[in-house]
Motif scaffolding. Structure first.
Motif, PDB file in Angstrom:
ATOM      1  N   LEU A   7     -64.641  42.320 -26.039  1.00 20.66           N
ATOM      2  CA  LEU A   7     -64.329  41.426 -27.119  1.00 20.66           C
ATOM      3  C   LEU A   7     -64.439  40.002 -26.633  1.00 20.66           C
ATOM      4  N   SER A   8     -64.619  39.537 -25.741  1.00 22.81           N
ATOM      5  CA  SER A   8     -64.741  38.076 -25.258  1.00 22.81           C
ATOM      6  C   SER A   8     -66.030  37.667 -25.913  1.00 22.81           C
ATOM      7  N   GLY A   9     -66.006  36.475 -26.652  1.00 27.33           N
ATOM      8  CA  GLY A   9     -67.229  35.957 -27.319  1.00 27.33           C
ATOM      9  C   GLY A   9     -68.178  35.436 -26.378  1.00 27.33           C
ATOM     10  N   SER A  10     -69.434  35.227 -27.108  1.00 28.47           N
ATOM     11  CA  SER A  10     -70.617  34.860 -26.239  1.00 28.47           C
ATOM     12  C   SER A  10     -71.506  34.049 -27.083  1.00 28.47           C
ATOM     13  N   GLU A  11     -71.976  32.859 -26.491  1.00 31.79           N
ATOM     14  CA  GLU A  11     -73.204  32.050 -27.162  1.00 31.79           C
ATOM     15  C   GLU A  11     -74.166  32.904 -27.225  1.00 31.79           C
ATOM     16  N   PRO A  12     -75.043  32.965 -28.270  1.00 32.94           N
ATOM     17  CA  PRO A  12     -76.479  33.623 -28.417  1.00 32.94           C
ATOM     18  C   PRO A  12     -77.241  33.233 -27.326  1.00 32.94           C
ATOM     19  N   VAL A  13     -77.968  34.178 -26.443  1.00 34.45           N
ATOM     20  CA  VAL A  13     -78.714  33.858 -25.200  1.00 34.45           C
ATOM     21  C   VAL A  13     -80.166  33.803 -25.953  1.00 34.45           C
ATOM     22  N   GLU A  14     -80.978  32.720 -25.459  1.00 37.01           N
ATOM     23  CA  GLU A  14     -82.427  32.479 -25.964  1.00 37.01           C
ATOM     24  C   GLU A  14     -83.117  33.704 -25.420  1.00 37.01           C
ATOM     25  N   PRO A  15     -84.005  34.040 -26.285  1.00 36.84           N
ATOM     26  CA  PRO A  15     -85.066  35.083 -25.873  1.00 36.84           C
ATOM     27  C   PRO A  15     -86.006  34.631 -25.013  1.00 36.84           C
ATOM     28  N   SER A  16     -86.339  35.454 -24.047  1.00 40.25           N
ATOM     29  CA  SER A  16     -87.454  35.235 -23.145  1.00 40.25           C
ATOM     30  C   SER A  16     -88.649  35.547 -24.057  1.00 40.25           C
ATOM     31  N   LYS A  17     -89.756  34.754 -23.762  1.00 40.29           N
ATOM     32  CA  LYS A  17     -90.990  35.169 -24.682  1.00 40.29           C
ATOM     33  C   LYS A  17     -92.218  35.319 -23.809  1.00 40.29           C
TER      34      LYS A  17
END
Length: 627
Positions: A7-17
């Motif tokens: 349940l703990s929130g998280s900032e979206p992680v930038e995708p590796s490309k």
């Protein structure tokens, strides 16, 4: 892993490309939570009852219209007693239990009770034909079936001679749950504990049959691990949705079919996150609006059709009150606001002006407290996404399939990009193949297609990717855009490739249009068949004093055809001249599941449309038609 950990929130992680010739061809986002290594979905009710017994997991609507709460403790007790009833009737671990009903509390109860008894659930759309129902029950080898009402029971009973393995048939409306609980009274509690202990994350949880636009449905074999990978990462990523940041506790009203993986995934995610859930079996306008007003959810899951209806109904109401111009100005302001990362002072002032006049009424139609909508099933379109964002409802658009336990990509919080379906869900990789097909990989991707004789048939590439059959592209920041179905690409006689989906999605959002089929394969130019939206046309006739016109007369009405031509002209702005719609025909018929032109998930069966309306198609390519 405990519920609270997820349940703990998280900032979206930038995708590796990964780039090929300067173009992004592959993106990956790491999982936000570790994979579940032991246990199963059957444990969730018991974990909730132990960790927070007083938590309200459900609200049930009674015959008097009042809603009553069901706590985690009460739900676990009911799951346990129904699971004992299933065991009492001789169902063994791994047996398949089919569920055929609308979206109700009993559907979710039986889902978890079946898992607690070690069974595999098999959803059947309540609108399925006798042939479709028989095929699913035969192919899955279902040992038992629960239906909602006597009509469905008669449909299944009529097929029993061809279903020798179907030992039990229960009917919810005639007391199936009570019958199971009574039968389970003689079974020891430890019997359920033993059954649950046999389950692992890799155990088969459900067979969901794809509705299929051609051929027989195929059973997608989804494991408990597939659901954990999907819901745990979704709950963590969409933290503001599942854990309300306002004074109103998170709650949702489910009205999409639980037979579909989208609604099923969200239902399981809500149990996992202890979000209060209500069930609305009817999607009819007045009844659903009443349930929304009484339940007052904080978020919803919907298909674009529902959001289109909300917008078009609001505009029709404004037009009847002589305020269409004001509504249209408010819509333009909302879209501009939804486009801007940092709206100007003047734009914020304009939005504040229209909030009590327009936007608050839009939110009121959704129950008054909705702040988020999770949209899936088909592309929503930038116009509606921007409008709802500007109106104070953030839309998380996702993309996925039954084979991927619902979403494989989703709009990242605070990083929307309209016109796309977002970034990969954490734990997912997306690749664009050489021919533009979207390939997927991750813990949520299914075990394979069900084959009772040979085990699950795995349709992966040699290096472990699942080809989706959809076409798409990745932009420089890793956002995925879906452009159509690989098999639906039209190739004109001049050799021009045309993706029909963008044109169809744009036209379907018009208030007069119910469905649109774009044609042109091996033809000199592109055309379209259009069906009329009943509510939109009723409003249009009333406003223009044309109530006396029959439907067939409307399809030839010059004013209506001119309005549709303007909509076609707007859609054509999306594409080149060679891809544009040159002619269209308005049909008096409706495309529906009953007519055989739509699947249960409202996808078009193009072959059936082309077959049944061959004459109308030929008329658009006849002599004298402008190319």
């Amino acid at each position: 892993m405990s519920v609270d950990t997820a349940l703990s929130g998280s900032e979206p992680v930038e995708p590796s490309k990964t780039l090929v010739d300067g173009v992004v061809r592959e993106v990956s986002v790491p999982a936000l939570v570790p994979a579940v290594r032991r246990g199963s979905l059957a444990d969730l009710p018991y974990d909730n009852a132990r960790q927070d017994p007083a938590a309200v997991l459900f609200s049930r609507k009674g015959a008097d219209g009042a809603w009553s709460d069901v706590t985690a403790f009460a739900f676990a007790a009911e799951v346990h007693s129904v699971a004992k009833g299933l065991i009492a009737h001789g169902l063994r671990p791994g047996d398949r239990l089919a569920l055929m009903a609308r979206t109700t509390y009993e559907w979710t109860l039986l889902d978890f009770a079946a898992w607690a008894a070690g069974l595999v659930t098999v959803p059947v759309y309540p609108t399925s034909s006798a042939f479709q129902t028989r095929w699913i029950l035969q192919d899955s080898g279902a040992a038992a079936c629960v239906v909602e009402d006597p009509a469905q029971a008669r449909l299944v009973s009529a097929e029993r001679r061809q279903l020798p393995g179907l030992a039990h048939l229960w009917v919810l409306d005639t007391g199936a749950v009570a019958q199971l609980r009574a039968a389970g009274a003689r079974v020891a509690d430890d019997a359920v504990t033993v059954r649950r202990g046999l389950l692992t994350p890799e155990t088969l949880a459900t067979l969901i049959y794809t509705s299929g636009t051609t051929g027989r449905p195929k059973g997608c074999a989804l494991t408990h691990a597939n659901f954990f990978a999907e819901v745990d990462n979704a709950v963590r990523l969409l933290h503001p949705v599942f854990v309300s940041e306002s004074k109103d506790p998170a709650a949702t009203l489910l009205f999409l079919p639980l037979s579909h993986v989208f609604g099923r995934m969200v239902a399981i995610g809500c149990v996992r996150a202890r979000v209060r859930v209500g069930h609305a079996p009817s999607v009819e306008g007045a009844e659903l609006l009443a349930d929304l007003a009484a339940f007052r959810p904080t978020f919803l899951l919907a298909i674009p059709y529902v959001l289109e209806k909300v917008f078009n109904s609001a505009r029709a109401t404004a037009e009847r009150g002589g305020k269409a111009g004001s509504f249209d100005r408010a819509a333009r302001v909302a879209r501009r606001y939804g486009q801007e990362a940092a709206p100007s002072l003047s734009l914020r002032a304009a939005r504040a002006l229209y909030d009590p006049l327009v936007y608050r009424r839009i939110r009121a139609a959704l129950g008054g407290r909705v702040r988020y909508v999770i949209s899936g099933g088909s592309p929503l379109g930038a116009r509606l996404a921007e409008f709802f964002a500007g109106a104070g409802v953030e839309v998380f658009e996702g993309y996925g399939l039954t084979e991927t336990t619902a979403a494989s990509t989703v709009t990242p919080p605070r990083r929307p990009r309209t016109g796309t379906v977002g970034w990969p869900l954490p734990g997912t990789s997306v690749r664009i193949a050489d021919d533009g097909e979207v390939w997927l990989r991750g813990g949520h991707v299914f075990a394979g297609y069900w084959d009772a004789q040979r085990g699950a048939a795995v349709p992966y590439t040699d290096d472990g990717w699942f080809p989706t059959g959809d076409l798409g592209s990745l932009d420089a920041e890793g956002y995925l855009r879906i452009t159509g179905r690989k098999k639906d690409i039209l190739i004109t006689s001049a050799g021009k490739n045309v993706a029909p989906a963008p044109l169809e999605d744009w036209l379907r959002a018009h208030p007069l249009v119910a469905q649109c089929v774009v044609l042109g394969d091996n033809r000199p130019y592109v055309t379209a068949l259009i069906t009329l939206d009943h509510e939109g046309v009723t409003h249009w006739r009333r406003m223009r004093h044309k109530d006396h016109l029959a439907l067939w007369e409307l399809t030839r009405d010059e004013e209506l055809l001119a309005a549709l031509q303007r909509a076609v002209d707007e859609a054509n702005r999306l594409v080149s001249r060679a891809e544009s719609i040159r002619a269209f025909r308005v049909l008096t018929a409706e495309f529906s599941e009953a007519s055989g032109h739509l699947t249960p998930s409202l996808k078009l069966k193009r072959g059936a449309v082309l077959r049944d309306f061959a004459r109308e198609v030929e008329e658009m390519y006849g002599p004298g038609v402008d190319e």
